[in-house]
Write a protein that holds these residues in place. Sequence first.
Motif, PDB file in Angstrom:
ATOM      1  N   LEU A  60      55.586  47.269  55.388  1.00  0.00           N
ATOM      2  CA  LEU A  60      55.743  46.107  56.263  1.00  0.00           C
ATOM      3  C   LEU A  60      54.374  45.699  56.782  1.00  0.00           C
ATOM      4  CD1 LEU A  60      57.774  44.288  57.913  1.00  0.00           C
ATOM      5  CD2 LEU A  60      57.584  46.006  59.726  1.00  0.00           C
ATOM      6  N   LEU A  61      54.052  44.418  56.672  1.00  0.00           N
ATOM      7  CA  LEU A  61      52.807  43.913  57.240  1.00  0.00           C
ATOM      8  C   LEU A  61      53.013  43.643  58.729  1.00  0.00           C
ATOM      9  CD1 LEU A  61      51.710  41.425  54.436  1.00  0.00           C
ATOM     10  CD2 LEU A  61      50.681  43.640  54.980  1.00  0.00           C
ATOM     11  N   PRO A  62      52.044  43.985  59.575  1.00  0.00           N
ATOM     12  CA  PRO A  62      52.190  43.718  61.010  1.00  0.00           C
ATOM     13  C   PRO A  62      52.426  42.229  61.249  1.00  0.00           C
ATOM     14  CG  PRO A  62      50.251  45.076  60.573  1.00  0.00           C
ATOM     15  CD  PRO A  62      50.744  44.594  59.247  1.00  0.00           C
ATOM     16  N   HIS A  63      53.350  41.916  62.142  1.00  0.00           N
ATOM     17  CA  HIS A  63      53.665  40.512  62.385  1.00  0.00           C
ATOM     18  C   HIS A  63      52.583  39.840  63.224  1.00  0.00           C
ATOM     19  CE1 HIS A  63      57.354  40.766  60.357  1.00  0.00           C
ATOM     20  NE2 HIS A  63      58.030  41.422  61.286  1.00  0.00           N
ATOM     21  N   GLY A  64      52.323  38.587  62.892  1.00  0.00           N
ATOM     22  CA  GLY A  64      51.343  37.802  63.627  1.00  0.00           C
ATOM     23  C   GLY A  64      51.343  36.381  63.094  1.00  0.00           C
ATOM     24  N   THR A  65      50.562  35.529  63.711  1.00  0.00           N
ATOM     25  CA  THR A  65      50.476  34.115  63.340  1.00  0.00           C
ATOM     26  C   THR A  65      49.012  33.711  63.247  1.00  0.00           C
ATOM     27  OG1 THR A  65      50.420  33.303  65.614  1.00  0.00           O
ATOM     28  CG2 THR A  65      52.604  33.712  64.647  1.00  0.00           C
ATOM     29  N   TRP A  66      48.785  32.443  62.864  1.00  0.00           N
ATOM     30  CA  TRP A  66      47.414  31.937  62.862  1.00  0.00           C
ATOM     31  C   TRP A  66      46.855  31.876  64.292  1.00  0.00           C
ATOM     32  CZ3 TRP A  66      44.400  31.626  58.783  1.00  0.00           C
ATOM     33  CH2 TRP A  66      44.974  31.498  57.520  1.00  0.00           C
ATOM     34  N   ASP A  67      47.712  31.681  65.269  1.00  0.00           N
ATOM     35  CA  ASP A  67      47.254  31.631  66.658  1.00  0.00           C
ATOM     36  C   ASP A  67      46.967  33.030  67.210  1.00  0.00           C
ATOM     37  OD1 ASP A  67      47.601  28.908  66.542  1.00  0.00           O
ATOM     38  OD2 ASP A  67      49.581  28.935  67.500  1.00  0.00           O
ATOM     39  N   ALA A  85      43.372  40.013  59.548  1.00  0.00           N
ATOM     40  CA  ALA A  85      44.024  38.968  58.746  1.00  0.00           C
ATOM     41  C   ALA A  85      43.517  37.586  59.148  1.00  0.00           C
ATOM     42  CB  ALA A  85      45.541  39.030  58.919  1.00  0.00           C
ATOM     43  N   GLY A  86      43.710  36.622  58.256  1.00  0.00           N
ATOM     44  CA  GLY A  86      43.387  35.239  58.563  1.00  0.00           C
ATOM     45  C   GLY A  86      41.936  34.856  58.393  1.00  0.00           C
ATOM     46  N   GLY A  87      41.120  35.773  57.867  1.00  0.00           N
ATOM     47  CA  GLY A  87      39.708  35.467  57.665  1.00  0.00           C
ATOM     48  C   GLY A  87      39.416  35.100  56.220  1.00  0.00           C
ATOM     49  N   THR A  88      38.227  35.447  55.764  1.00  0.00           N
ATOM     50  CA  THR A  88      37.816  35.116  54.398  1.00  0.00           C
ATOM     51  C   THR A  88      37.962  36.304  53.461  1.00  0.00           C
ATOM     52  OG1 THR A  88      35.512  35.672  54.931  1.00  0.00           O
ATOM     53  CG2 THR A  88      36.199  33.372  55.214  1.00  0.00           C
ATOM     54  N   ARG A  89      38.415  37.430  53.972  1.00  0.00           N
ATOM     55  CA  ARG A  89      38.619  38.619  53.141  1.00  0.00           C
ATOM     56  C   ARG A  89      40.107  38.920  53.081  1.00  0.00           C
ATOM     57  NH1 ARG A  89      34.863  43.281  55.254  1.00  0.00           N
ATOM     58  NH2 ARG A  89      35.546  44.173  53.269  1.00  0.00           N
ATOM     59  N   ALA A  90      40.460  39.938  52.290  1.00  0.00           N
ATOM     60  CA  ALA A  90      41.863  40.296  52.106  1.00  0.00           C
ATOM     61  C   ALA A  90      42.058  41.792  52.304  1.00  0.00           C
ATOM     62  CB  ALA A  90      42.339  39.878  50.722  1.00  0.00           C
ATOM     63  N   PRO A  91      41.829  42.297  53.522  1.00  0.00           N
ATOM     64  CA  PRO A  91      41.904  43.752  53.727  1.00  0.00           C
ATOM     65  C   PRO A  91      43.302  44.335  53.518  1.00  0.00           C
ATOM     66  CG  PRO A  91      41.719  42.601  55.831  1.00  0.00           C
ATOM     67  CD  PRO A  91      41.481  41.583  54.762  1.00  0.00           C
ATOM     68  N   TYR A  92      44.342  43.590  53.897  1.00  0.00           N
ATOM     69  CA  TYR A  92      45.702  44.094  53.674  1.00  0.00           C
ATOM     70  C   TYR A  92      46.046  44.063  52.188  1.00  0.00           C
ATOM     71  CZ  TYR A  92      46.321  44.008  58.714  1.00  0.00           C
ATOM     72  OH  TYR A  92      46.181  44.253  60.061  1.00  0.00           O
ATOM     73  N   ALA A 149      53.828  24.558  59.044  1.00  0.00           N
ATOM     74  CA  ALA A 149      53.268  23.860  57.887  1.00  0.00           C
ATOM     75  C   ALA A 149      51.878  24.387  57.544  1.00  0.00           C
ATOM     76  CB  ALA A 149      53.224  22.357  58.136  1.00  0.00           C
ATOM     77  N   ASN A 150      51.813  25.661  57.240  1.00  0.00           N
ATOM     78  CA  ASN A 150      50.562  26.326  56.870  1.00  0.00           C
ATOM     79  C   ASN A 150      50.859  27.368  55.801  1.00  0.00           C
ATOM     80  OD1 ASN A 150      48.724  25.393  59.198  1.00  0.00           O
ATOM     81  ND2 ASN A 150      50.422  26.320  60.317  1.00  0.00           N
ATOM     82  N   PRO A 151      49.836  27.774  55.050  1.00  0.00           N
ATOM     83  CA  PRO A 151      49.993  28.986  54.248  1.00  0.00           C
ATOM     84  C   PRO A 151      50.162  30.186  55.189  1.00  0.00           C
ATOM     85  CG  PRO A 151      48.058  27.726  53.566  1.00  0.00           C
ATOM     86  CD  PRO A 151      48.516  27.158  54.876  1.00  0.00           C
ATOM     87  N   SER A 152      50.566  31.304  54.650  1.00  0.00           N
ATOM     88  CA  SER A 152      50.695  32.516  55.447  1.00  0.00           C
ATOM     89  C   SER A 152      49.331  32.963  55.962  1.00  0.00           C
ATOM     90  CB  SER A 152      51.302  33.633  54.588  1.00  0.00           C
ATOM     91  OG  SER A 152      51.215  34.874  55.253  1.00  0.00           O
ATOM     92  N   VAL A 153      49.344  33.557  57.145  1.00  0.00           N
ATOM     93  CA  VAL A 153      48.104  34.157  57.652  1.00  0.00           C
ATOM     94  C   VAL A 153      47.657  35.288  56.724  1.00  0.00           C
ATOM     95  CG1 VAL A 153      49.208  35.900  59.126  1.00  0.00           C
ATOM     96  CG2 VAL A 153      47.003  34.920  59.809  1.00  0.00           C
ATOM     97  N   TYR A 154      48.576  35.772  55.881  1.00  0.00           N
ATOM     98  CA  TYR A 154      48.268  36.794  54.878  1.00  0.00           C
ATOM     99  C   TYR A 154      48.091  36.180  53.489  1.00  0.00           C
ATOM    100  CZ  TYR A 154      49.640  40.496  58.178  1.00  0.00           C
ATOM    101  OH  TYR A 154      49.716  41.352  59.244  1.00  0.00           O
ATOM    102  N   CYS A 155      47.790  34.901  53.401  1.00  0.00           N
ATOM    103  CA  CYS A 155      47.703  34.219  52.112  1.00  0.00           C
ATOM    104  C   CYS A 155      46.743  34.921  51.152  1.00  0.00           C
ATOM    105  CB  CYS A 155      47.283  32.763  52.315  1.00  0.00           C
ATOM    106  SG  CYS A 155      47.098  31.822  50.780  1.00  0.00           S
TER     107      CYS A 155
END
Length: 386
Positions: A216-223, A229-236, A364-370
């Motif tokens: 399970l990925l920890p829950h969160g949003t762009w806000d 998460a939500g940066g330029t890398r993909a650590p998860y 209306a966004n991609p996932s914060v885990y995109c």
Amino acid sequence: MPRVSVTRDGRTTLTAFDQFIVKLHSRCNLACDYCYVYELQDSGWRARPRTMPAAVRHRVVRRMTEHVRRHGLRRVRVVLHGGEPLLAGAAVIDEFATAVRRSVGAAGAHVQLAVQTNGTLLCDDMLDVLLRHDICVGVSLDGDQQAHDRHRHRRGADGGERRGSHARVAAALARLDSPRHRRLFGGLLCTVDLANPPRETYDALVAHGPPAVDFLLPHGTWDAPPTGAGGTRAPYGDWLCAAFDRWDATGRGVRVRLFESVIGLCRDGTGSSSELLGTLPAAVAVVETDGALVWADSLNAVADGASHTGTNVLSHSFDDVLALPGAPEHGIGSLCPTCRSCPLVDVCGGGLRAHRYGRGGGFANPSVYCLDLTRLIRHIHRRAAR
């Protein structure tokens, strides 16, 4: 396969529920610092009864039976949830399970009963009750002792020092893995923590002999994005890729739903959809201890009240929930233009709805885990192609 209707523009809505999450108890005996129920935005749990009253339990069974008959359902899954559902006690679980099997079964549906628990209350007496009703047991475990106890603490008495829960969970898993109770063991659910090494975490999970493991990925949003998460890398994504490689290298001895879903969806589109992956909605109804009918708990990450529907089993049917004008839409047509134009959209489905929230654009966004989902899907696709 969930019963759905699809519009011409690719939007998908549910026409029936085939899974019911019933919160028998609204509190927990652990204080996990990442908990999506108590530690995110929603505070509705504070006003709800600790244990679901008998009158509400009876009405839940009646509403499920009505729904099964109306839609001709032949199979339903009922998951006892919380908080920590085992805090409701053996008598409540025994009475509710008996009523569900008798009433819903008489309506023509095969009933699969399950419970999702933190494991600390899985004593022999409780396991015997679960065995009596053939209730499949899923246990939350985040890895070895250090990994698990970093977040999953037992509440200290009178606000005292919190202690780790791993030792109690490990003892409970040993009981669950005994010859008497083994057939109840459904699997382990692990919340990904970047601080825990993925290969060692996977090995620690399978050491308990589960038939299945899920991540399970920890829950969160762009806000309010999860750490990393939500940066330029993909650590998860990197973490999950390493866990996948360990699973693959060790012969895939246990089922890992996330990995199997990606493989199937990449191969021929037949992998199972879930909240996290795929374009089909999860056909899940959630009932709180006061009878309130809510959307997915993951929406607790969005805002206080974001999961609320304003309906209750005491006054509304499950079909009333499906007919609400604010019911979440699914499918490719409900996604933002970025997701709709992505070549991986048929696999990821835009990710979990709650994870798309923020940036002033609602969902209306991609996932914060995109980037993380992209990394994992492409990695598994390359490995499968070999």
